[in-house]
Design a protein around this motif. Sequence first.
Motif, PDB file in Angstrom:
ATOM      1  N   ARG A 201       0.839  -1.206   0.000  1.00 38.00           N
ATOM      2  CA  ARG A 201       0.000   0.000   0.000  1.00 38.00           C
ATOM      3  C   ARG A 201       0.875   1.258   0.000  1.00 38.00           C
ATOM      4  N   LEU A 202       1.923   1.255   0.847  1.00 36.93           N
ATOM      5  CA  LEU A 202       2.815   2.415   0.899  1.00 36.93           C
ATOM      6  C   LEU A 202       3.649   2.542  -0.374  1.00 36.93           C
ATOM      7  N   ILE A 203       4.026   1.402  -0.963  1.00 38.57           N
ATOM      8  CA  ILE A 203       4.767   1.441  -2.220  1.00 38.57           C
ATOM      9  C   ILE A 203       3.919   2.081  -3.317  1.00 38.57           C
ATOM     10  N   ILE A 204       2.671   1.647  -3.412  1.00 41.77           N
ATOM     11  CA  ILE A 204       1.762   2.206  -4.425  1.00 41.77           C
ATOM     12  C   ILE A 204       1.511   3.691  -4.163  1.00 41.77           C
ATOM     13  N   LEU A 205       1.387   4.055  -2.886  1.00 38.73           N
ATOM     14  CA  LEU A 205       1.204   5.465  -2.539  1.00 38.73           C
ATOM     15  C   LEU A 205       2.418   6.291  -2.964  1.00 38.73           C
ATOM     16  N   SER A 206       3.616   5.778  -2.687  1.00 38.02           N
ATOM     17  CA  SER A 206       4.842   6.478  -3.066  1.00 38.02           C
ATOM     18  C   SER A 206       4.952   6.605  -4.582  1.00 38.02           C
ATOM     19  N   LEU A 207       4.648   5.510  -5.296  1.00 38.03           N
ATOM     20  CA  LEU A 207       4.700   5.546  -6.752  1.00 38.03           C
ATOM     21  C   LEU A 207       3.705   6.552  -7.318  1.00 38.03           C
ATOM     22  N   SER A 208       2.533   6.613  -6.728  1.00 38.23           N
ATOM     23  CA  SER A 208       1.490   7.515  -7.224  1.00 38.23           C
ATOM     24  C   SER A 208       1.915   8.972  -7.069  1.00 38.23           C
ATOM     25  N   VAL A 209       2.434   9.322  -5.888  1.00 35.47           N
ATOM     26  CA  VAL A 209       2.856  10.701  -5.640  1.00 35.47           C
ATOM     27  C   VAL A 209       4.023  11.076  -6.551  1.00 35.47           C
ATOM     28  N   ALA A 210       5.032  10.187  -6.629  1.00 36.43           N
ATOM     29  CA  ALA A 210       6.204  10.471  -7.457  1.00 36.43           C
ATOM     30  C   ALA A 210       5.832  10.553  -8.933  1.00 36.43           C
ATOM     31  N   PHE A 211       4.980   9.639  -9.397  1.00 31.78           N
ATOM     32  CA  PHE A 211       4.585   9.634 -10.802  1.00 31.78           C
ATOM     33  C   PHE A 211       3.847  10.909 -11.171  1.00 31.78           C
ATOM     34  N   PHE A 212       2.916  11.330 -10.333  1.00 28.58           N
ATOM     35  CA  PHE A 212       2.137  12.526 -10.636  1.00 28.58           C
ATOM     36  C   PHE A 212       3.021  13.762 -10.677  1.00 28.58           C
ATOM     37  N   THR A 213       3.913  13.913  -9.696  1.00 25.61           N
ATOM     38  CA  THR A 213       4.752  15.107  -9.658  1.00 25.61           C
ATOM     39  C   THR A 213       5.719  15.150 -10.838  1.00 25.61           C
ATOM     40  N   LEU A 214       6.311  14.003 -11.181  1.00 26.40           N
ATOM     41  CA  LEU A 214       7.229  13.968 -12.328  1.00 26.40           C
ATOM     42  C   LEU A 214       6.486  14.177 -13.643  1.00 26.40           C
ATOM     43  N   TRP A 215       5.290  13.602 -13.754  1.00 24.46           N
ATOM     44  CA  TRP A 215       4.483  13.814 -14.960  1.00 24.46           C
ATOM     45  C   TRP A 215       4.159  15.288 -15.127  1.00 24.46           C
ATOM     46  N   PHE A 216       3.782  15.935 -14.035  1.00 21.62           N
ATOM     47  CA  PHE A 216       3.468  17.361 -14.102  1.00 21.62           C
ATOM     48  C   PHE A 216       4.688  18.165 -14.528  1.00 21.62           C
ATOM     49  N   ALA A 217       5.872  17.809 -14.009  1.00 19.34           N
ATOM     50  CA  ALA A 217       7.095  18.522 -14.381  1.00 19.34           C
ATOM     51  C   ALA A 217       7.365  18.404 -15.875  1.00 19.34           C
ATOM     52  N   GLN A 218       7.222  17.197 -16.420  1.00 18.69           N
ATOM     53  CA  GLN A 218       7.463  16.997 -17.847  1.00 18.69           C
ATOM     54  C   GLN A 218       6.408  17.703 -18.691  1.00 18.69           C
ATOM     55  N   TRP A 219       5.158  17.640 -18.251  1.00 14.39           N
ATOM     56  CA  TRP A 219       4.083  18.309 -18.992  1.00 14.39           C
ATOM     57  C   TRP A 219       4.298  19.818 -19.001  1.00 14.39           C
ATOM     58  N   PHE A 220       4.649  20.383 -17.860  1.00 12.47           N
ATOM     59  CA  PHE A 220       4.845  21.838 -17.782  1.00 12.47           C
ATOM     60  C   PHE A 220       6.027  22.264 -18.634  1.00 12.47           C
ATOM     61  N   HIS A 221       7.086  21.449 -18.633  1.00 11.93           N
ATOM     62  CA  HIS A 221       8.259  21.778 -19.444  1.00 11.93           C
ATOM     63  C   HIS A 221       7.904  21.802 -20.927  1.00 11.93           C
ATOM     64  N   ARG A 222       7.138  20.801 -21.384  1.00 14.11           N
ATOM     65  CA  ARG A 222       6.727  20.779 -22.798  1.00 14.11           C
ATOM     66  C   ARG A 222       5.778  21.927 -23.108  1.00 14.11           C
ATOM     67  N   TYR A 223       4.890  22.230 -22.172  1.00 17.92           N
ATOM     68  CA  TYR A 223       3.939  23.332 -22.371  1.00 17.92           C
ATOM     69  C   TYR A 223       4.697  24.655 -22.532  1.00 17.92           C
ATOM     70  N   GLN A 224       5.676  24.904 -21.681  1.00 20.46           N
ATOM     71  CA  GLN A 224       6.448  26.145 -21.768  1.00 20.46           C
ATOM     72  C   GLN A 224       7.248  26.195 -23.067  1.00 20.46           C
ATOM     73  N   LYS A 225       7.792  25.039 -23.476  1.00 23.57           N
ATOM     74  CA  LYS A 225       8.581  24.984 -24.694  1.00 23.57           C
ATOM     75  C   LYS A 225       7.722  25.266 -25.922  1.00 23.57           C
ATOM     76  N   ASN A 226       6.522  24.663 -25.968  1.00 24.23           N
ATOM     77  CA  ASN A 226       5.611  24.887 -27.094  1.00 24.23           C
ATOM     78  C   ASN A 226       5.085  26.325 -27.103  1.00 24.23           C
ATOM     79  N   LYS A 227       4.893  26.867 -25.915  1.00 25.57           N
ATOM     80  CA  LYS A 227       4.390  28.247 -25.804  1.00 25.57           C
ATOM     81  C   LYS A 227       5.401  29.234 -26.369  1.00 25.57           C
TER      82      LYS A 227
END
Length: 229
Positions: A201-227
Amino acid sequence: MFFSLSAEELEVLKLSCQVAAFSLLVNLIPALFVGWLLARKEFWGKSLFETLVFLPLVLPPVVPGYLLLQVFGNNGMLGQYLNAWGLSLAFNWKGAALAAAVMGFPLFVQSIRLAIELVDQRLEMAAKTLGASGLGTFFSITLPLASSGILVGAILCFCRSLGEFGATITFVGNIAGETRTLPLAMYSLMQQPDTEHQVWRLIILSLSVAFFTLWFAQWFHRYQKNKRG
């Protein structure tokens, strides 16, 4: 339900986010300064300075944790004076935030450094020729243009702080409700019988938090680059 968090899991998650957020705040100003310094200035001893900044990346985490204990422990070189003033860092969440900040600092600096190096220096020179001061140029030109890289670095620092284990357990221990973050909680459960379900349960929780934050970082970077494109 599997994803319905218990009170203990919510406490661990809250403490982990609190420690990671404070470590990020502790690092923000120093990392900006050091990242800018490494990106824009040449000085004697720069290679040695760079080595010291990035040393925590290659050291066993127990080493920085032990050094923090010697310096900021209740009887440490600085800790004894801080403790006399009522500011204790050893064996509490503030010390955990400091340990996480030390381990996350190199990642933050490197991201800021790379982001500033990509900023066209001709724009900075143009701003200065129009009368802007060095500090004004940094805040009006450099910082906005490097913002996406800085944000990525901040998120990497936050995620690194969430996963910090060795320096934290060495400096502040594994105290429930005080220093027991997600990795320490998993470690504690692994020492007990019949806790595999809780560990997962804690592993899945850790993966979920890390995945979301890293996904957001990559999405924001691409958004700024395209902008900008």
